[in-house]
Design an enzyme around this catalytic site. Structure first.
Site, PDB file in Angstrom:
ATOM      1  N   GLY A  35       0.820  -1.204   0.000  1.00 21.79           N
ATOM      2  CA  GLY A  35       0.000   0.000   0.000  1.00 21.79           C
ATOM      3  C   GLY A  35       0.851   1.249   0.000  1.00 21.79           C
ATOM      4  O   GLY A  35       0.572   2.206  -0.716  1.00 21.79           O
ATOM      5  N   ALA A  36       1.906   1.222   0.827  1.00 19.38           N
ATOM      6  CA  ALA A  36       2.789   2.375   0.940  1.00 19.38           C
ATOM      7  C   ALA A  36       4.038   1.967   1.715  1.00 19.38           C
ATOM      8  O   ALA A  36       4.059   0.904   2.333  1.00 19.38           O
ATOM      9  CB  ALA A  36       2.088   3.516   1.677  1.00 19.38           C
ATOM     10  N   MET A  37       5.066   2.821   1.664  1.00 16.05           N
ATOM     11  CA  MET A  37       6.310   2.530   2.380  1.00 16.05           C
ATOM     12  C   MET A  37       6.846   3.818   2.991  1.00 16.05           C
ATOM     13  O   MET A  37       6.953   4.836   2.324  1.00 16.05           O
ATOM     14  CB  MET A  37       7.316   1.901   1.410  1.00 16.05           C
ATOM     15  CG  MET A  37       8.695   1.670   1.997  1.00 16.05           C
ATOM     16  SD  MET A  37       8.656   0.470   3.355  1.00 16.05           S
ATOM     17  CE  MET A  37      10.007   1.075   4.370  1.00 16.05           C
ATOM     18  N   ASN A  81       9.632   5.215   3.915  1.00 19.17           N
ATOM     19  CA  ASN A  81      10.992   5.754   3.794  1.00 19.17           C
ATOM     20  C   ASN A  81      11.068   7.156   4.388  1.00 19.17           C
ATOM     21  O   ASN A  81      10.217   8.000   4.086  1.00 19.17           O
ATOM     22  CB  ASN A  81      11.385   5.848   2.319  1.00 19.17           C
ATOM     23  CG  ASN A  81      10.988   4.620   1.539  1.00 19.17           C
ATOM     24  OD1 ASN A  81      11.420   3.538   1.852  1.00 19.17           O
ATOM     25  ND2 ASN A  81      10.119   4.796   0.551  1.00 19.17           N
ATOM     26  N   GLU A 114       1.713   5.779   7.650  1.00 15.09           N
ATOM     27  CA  GLU A 114       3.093   6.045   7.217  1.00 15.09           C
ATOM     28  C   GLU A 114       3.702   7.228   7.969  1.00 15.09           C
ATOM     29  O   GLU A 114       4.897   7.229   8.247  1.00 15.09           O
ATOM     30  CB  GLU A 114       3.145   6.296   5.701  1.00 15.09           C
ATOM     31  CG  GLU A 114       2.577   5.174   4.845  1.00 15.09           C
ATOM     32  CD  GLU A 114       3.144   3.801   5.171  1.00 15.09           C
ATOM     33  OE1 GLU A 114       4.297   3.721   5.608  1.00 15.09           O
ATOM     34  OE2 GLU A 114       2.408   2.807   5.004  1.00 15.09           O
ATOM     35  N   HIS A 124       4.979   6.146  11.255  1.00 13.33           N
ATOM     36  CA  HIS A 124       6.278   5.468  11.117  1.00 13.33           C
ATOM     37  C   HIS A 124       7.458   6.441  11.160  1.00 13.33           C
ATOM     38  O   HIS A 124       8.577   6.024  11.443  1.00 13.33           O
ATOM     39  CB  HIS A 124       6.355   4.749   9.770  1.00 13.33           C
ATOM     40  CG  HIS A 124       5.860   3.346   9.792  1.00 13.33           C
ATOM     41  ND1 HIS A 124       6.239   2.434  10.739  1.00 13.33           N
ATOM     42  CD2 HIS A 124       5.046   2.669   8.930  1.00 13.33           C
ATOM     43  CE1 HIS A 124       5.657   1.257  10.469  1.00 13.33           C
ATOM     44  NE2 HIS A 124       4.924   1.394   9.386  1.00 13.33           N
TER      45      HIS A 124
HETATM   46 ZN   LIG Z   1       3.779   0.061   8.304  1.00 11.28          ZN
END
Ligand SMILES: [Zn+2]
Length: 1025
Positions: A428-430, A432, A465, A468
């Site tokens: 879905g997403a990252m 970084n 995200e 994170h």
């Molecule tokens: Zn995650």
């Protein structure tokens, strides 16, 4: 990382993931000890491949038999520990203790043979005499004798590779990377050079680091004194993705050295590493895009590095590019300088100290909008034709960033934050650091075609995200066994932040549905503790599952309610401050919480019972006047209900909560810590009813042994006395208990009889989920008449509600979402006149050549009805291929295409999605999920998986969330012994890594339990429906 968000919000469509039953555990589980574990997962010391590696190095006779002998799963490592003490299967531990030091620096094949012979001989003797003295803990054998390092595999050039473990040696640590990359979007290759400044912790002659698939042409080492760089020998050991740079002289403790490596490689065909993406621009012309996805283990395939999360360092990145393109990386751009004709070099500022899996870069033609907040520039990027869809994401990201900074009391530390929509993206997403990458459908909001649910999804993924950036990026789990510290926290914060900032989205109800799903998986034998030992790449990939994400998050939710939100928040602040720019283990979090509770409550003791044990408790409540007896046991499904006994060794410290008829609002929730097998609670007065686990904030299921009738009556008479989440949890509990054989199916059906009065999404969704499970199993079993009776029951309960829905986007977000759910369900199952209305709308839309605007919330229902006809299907496919259609609309089209009953079309769709040309490969697991739920498609989906297994695992990596989903969906409908055998033998015929996957075991458990459920309930259903 957000693994597969499209699966998260849309529960009603793809709800039949697993069945409901479990067999008795048969695997020795590390976490079985009731609460305090002598061995924590990360305290295990093992080098399981050592003996195998040595022999592998001797020749090309691959050691398949040995590999089969090797216990690869985390659970089996636990078992292996048990077995070692009995003196069996312990070659490696024997090697570890007793290899002969005189063979310590062999350099020829003969020396290897010498080592083998010597080791085997000594091993036999030592196995008899010395092994019982060995304790396999940190302080055990390994520390007393380091001879393990003497047994080495062979490098690709035939020389001895000086390191045998999967984990890197701790004697050298990286401090800083200078990385220069030149990707070429015409040749689809890239060249790179990396200078790594390392510090020596222990004197050594070698620097071992990761590299995968890179063509290394040169390596040099320079000392800090600035002596001239000396070309040095390097060795490669691809099995562990490692290289060793051999120093010409001893590298001295405390000194810094610079390793310089030059290399080249192809842009990857998969979704990992530095990978290429083909997409069509606004003129339908094919264009290339290159982006990275490193988590968990793919940074090593873009540059040689110390690719473990605890090896944090700073990064200076330079990218050479075509002057017409744009590059982005974690940090803001510092300078752009010309290199040669048409090529320029972008240099980015030096990063903060961070893990390799968070490094990222993108090369493409992108456009953006930006806004500054609190000293950071937030930007949302997309390919030019989608720039009109980035506004919602920017507003949302800014709001969330501001919220998190206030909540954590730590500012976002970078000067910029980019959110980039990538045209083809597996997860879905990252997250970084500073450069978050997304699938287009999780970032782009189109006001004409994005539904209420799409809005929720985009908000949730951004919230995840952004969380994170603190949980994961600022403080990182030390090793992948504690992945939940990243993912459980980000998931928890995602829902918490959404509730605080966007209460109108009712995201807590989505979270509730995810918790129910996680509990279903957790009640299977194939489950594992949230924190589990992992080592191999498949094991690490498999940590990205419902336990790290959802169970982790729901345990934090439970803890927050128990500690109170202020104490919980203060504990988080301490944790983030104590470990910023560093790494942490689960215990570090509990220690931080304990600093706040100051001895009044031992959070570590309580939470260890949840983190280190798999499964969850079933709390049985018996009421006699004012006296309430509560008792806990492990919730699991026995194959023989009449002999039902729980595993007595499990014990949780459960923060029970309850409300009663005389005190039934959240402000008077009562609490009781059940840290024994059973206890008695005395109420101040007799009450009409009592409901435990208020709002399902605790990770346990409650059985009201003699009180279900009272709750059934309460729902019938006055269902709003309980919250929607409490009503949903009662539905979930009674169906789970009916599957367990602890309560009758009849009573479960009786409980949902109140549903025609229900208007909240959570209980309706849960009831539909439970009934659909039953319907699907009956349908696939050939019990069509009985299946129709289930559908009739749903019609009876919800038919009026379906009739009340309008084909518009009017109403609150909650009403709109309920409409989506009900109409999509009704059209799929041809209830009421849903299909007729939807088909009429579809035909008008088709006549307008797709220009007529459709209500976004019911668009999927309309497309699904339209795809039933061949013309409609073809037209949808044509529209899907058009570059002018927004991604939000395309994702609804793809689901509709996969819902056709024409088997040739289904096969074509799966095949083309795997190829990734017409249909993006990112859609494949979604397509397989939809196909495998339908009667015409479920066998096709499984055949497709079998026939394309090698291609699938090459594209999506063994153990990845996508592969987990594909296996789970494509086998979820099987309920016969023949299918059980077939699934088993298929995976057994594949590599050991495949057959040992947890998701394979989960699928086998599920099929067995489907079979059992049918045997137990088919006759009962005949009478009941
Ligand atoms: Zn995650």
């Amino acid at each position: 990382m957000e693994p597969f968000p499209s699966d998260r919000i849309q529960l009603p469509r793809n709800m039949i993931e697993n069945s409901m039953f479990e067999e008795e555990p048969d695997v020795v589980d590390l976490a079985k000890d009731p609460c305090l574990h002598p061995l924590e997962p990360d305290e295990l010391e093992y080098e399981p491949r050592s003996s195998r590696l040595l022999v592998r190095g001797l020749g090309e006779q691959e050691m398949d038999n040995d590999e089969e002998d090797y216990e690869s799963s985390a659970k089996l490592l636990g078992m292996s520990f048990m077995n070692r003490s009995s003196g069996l299967r312990n070659n490696m531990s024997v090697y570890r203790q007793n290899a002969n030091g005189s063979c310590s620096m062999p350099s020829t094949r003969a020396m290897v043979v010498c080592t083998v012979v010597l080791v085997i001989a000594v091993s036999l003797i030592m196995a008899i005499y010395l092994l019982p003295k060995c304790t396999f803990t940190k302080e055990g054998c390994h520390k007393k004798n380091h001879t393990m390092e003497l047994i080495y595999p062979l490098a690709t050039n035939g020389k001895m590779f000086p390191w045998a473990k999967i984990r890197l040696p701790p004697d050298v640590v990286p401090l800083h990377y200078d990385l220069v990359l030149q990707p070429n979007l015409t040749t689809l290759k890239f060249a790179g050079s990396v200078k790594i400044v390392v510090n020596i912790i222990q004197v050594t002659w070698k620097i071992v680091l990761h590299s995968s698939g890179l063509n290394i042409t040169k390596a040099t080492i320079t000392s800090a004194e600035g002596h001239q760089a000396k070309p040095v020998e390097f060795l490669e050991y691809p099995l562990h993705d490692q290289i060793a740079v051999m120093a010409p002289e001893a590298l001295l403790v405390g000194h810094n050295y610079t390793v310089n490596i030059e290399y080249s490689s192809n842009l990857s065909d998969t979704y990992y590493g530095f990978y290429k993406i083909s997409f069509k621009d606004e003129n339908s012309k094919q264009r290339w895009f290159a982006a990275t996805q490193f988590e968990p283990l793919a940074a090593r395939s873009a540059f040689p590095c110390f690719d473990e999360p605890a090896f944090k360092a700073t990064f200076l990145i330079k990218m050479k590019r075509d002057e017409k393109l744009l590059t982005l990386s974690n940090m803001p751009k510092k300078a752009t300088t010309p290199v040669t004709n048409g090529i320029v070099q972008d240099e980015f500022f030096v990063s903060l100290k961070m893990s390799t899996y968070l490094v990222a870069f993108v090369v493409a033609d992108l456009k953006n909008i930006s806004r500054e907040t609190n000293g950071s520039l937030v930007s949302v990027y997309a390919v030019p034709q989608h720039l009109n869809q980035v506004g919602y994401a920017l507003n949302t990201a800014v709001k969330l960033l501001e919220f998190y900074q206030k909540y954590f009391l730590i500012n976002y530390p970078l000067e910029k934050l980019d959110l980039v929509a990538i045209p083809d993206f597996q997860s879905g997403a990252m997250e970084n650091w500073g450069l978050i990458t997304f699938r287009e459908t999780t970032l782009l909001f189109d006001s004409n075609t994005s539904s209420a649910r799409d809005k929720k999804l985009i908000t949730a993924v951004i919230a995840h995200e952004l969380a994170h950036q603190w949980f994961g990026n600022l403080v990182t789990m030390e090793w992948w066994n504690d992945l939940w510290l990243n993912e459980g926290f980000a998931t928890f914060m995602e829902y918490f932040a959404m509730e605080e900032i966007f209460p109108e989205l009712h995201s807590d109800e989505d979270f509730l549905n995810l918790i129910f799903k996680a509990m279903m998986k957790d009640s299977l034998n194939s489950s594992h503790p949230v924190s589990s030992a992992v080592q191999s790449s498949e094991q690490i990939e498999e940590m990205f599952d419902a336990f790290s994400y959802i169970k982790g998050a729901s345990l934090l939710l439970m803890l927050k309610h128990y500690l109170t939100k202020d104490v919980f928040q203060a504990g988080i602040e301490v944790y983030l401050h104590n470990h910023n720019y560093g790494s942490a283990r689960s215990d570090d979090l509990w220690d931080s919480m304990n600093e706040i509770t100051n001895g009044t409550l031992d959070v570590k003791k309580l939470m260890k019972t949840w983190i280190l044990q798999k499964g969850f408790p079933l709390v049985t409540v018996v009421r006699k006047g004012k006296i309430i007896s509560v008792q806990q046991e492990k919730f699991f499904y026995s194959m023989e209900p009449e002999n039902w006994t729980s595993d007595a060794s499990y014990l949780w410290h459960i923060p029970l909560t309850y409300i009663t008829s005389s005190c039934n609002f959240t402000h008077c929730t009562n609490a009781y810590l059940l840290d024994q097998k059973s206890a008695v609670i005395e109420l101040p007065e007799e009450v009409e009813w009592i409901k435990f686990n208020v709002n399902m904030n605790g990770y346990y299921i409650v059985h009201y042994a003699e009180d279900w009738k009272m709750l059934i009556d309460l729902l019938k008479k006055n269902h709003t006395a309980l919250s929607p989440k409490d009503r949903a949890s009662l539905i979930n509990s009674i169906f789970s208990l009916a599957s367990l054989g602890k309560e009758s199916l009849e009573k479960a059906f009786e409980l949902i009889d109140y549903l025609n009065k229900e208007s909240s999404t959570a209980p309706i969704t849960q009831a539909l989920f439970q009934l659909s499970l039953i319907y699907s199993l009956l349908e696939k079993k050939g019990e069509q008449e009985l299946a129709a009776r289930v559908m009739h029951r749903i019609d009876h309960l919800l038919g009026d509600k379906i009739d009340q829905q309008h084909w518009t986007d009017d109403g609150t977000l909650s009403e709109r979402e309920l409409r989506s759910t009900l109409l999509a369900f009704a059209c799929t199952h041809d209830m009421r006149n849903c299909r007729t209305t939807a088909t009429e709308i579809f035909e008008k839309w088709m006549k307008s050549n797709g220009t007529m605007s459709l209500p976004s919330d019911v668009m999927k229902a309309i497309f699904t009805a339209g795809a039933k006809s061949s013309d409609g299907w073809e037209f949808l496919l044509k529209m899907y291929s058009s570059s002018s259609v927004p991604e939000a609309e395309k994702s609804k089209m793809v689901e509709a295409l996969a819902s056709t009953e024409d088997v040739r079309k289904l096969i074509w769709l799966m095949q083309n999605s795997l190829e990734g040309e017409v249909i993006k490969a990112q859609e494949l697991s979604h397509i397989i999920a939809t196909v495998s739920q339908s009667l015409p498609g479920y066998l096709l989906a499984w055949d497709f998986v079998k026939e394309n297994w090698e291609k699938l695992t090459q594209k999506f990596h063994l153990g990845s969330y996508t592969i987990q989903n594909i296996i789970s969906w494509s086998t979820s409908q099987f309920a016969t012994k023949a299918h059980l055998l077939e699934v088993k033998s298929f995976f057994e015929s594949k590599s050991e890594e495949s057959s040992q996957l947890r998701c394979v075991k989960e699928s086998i458990d599920t099929i067995q339990l489907n079979i059992q459920w049918m045997e137990r309930n088919l006759a009962k259903l005949q009478n009941l429906l």
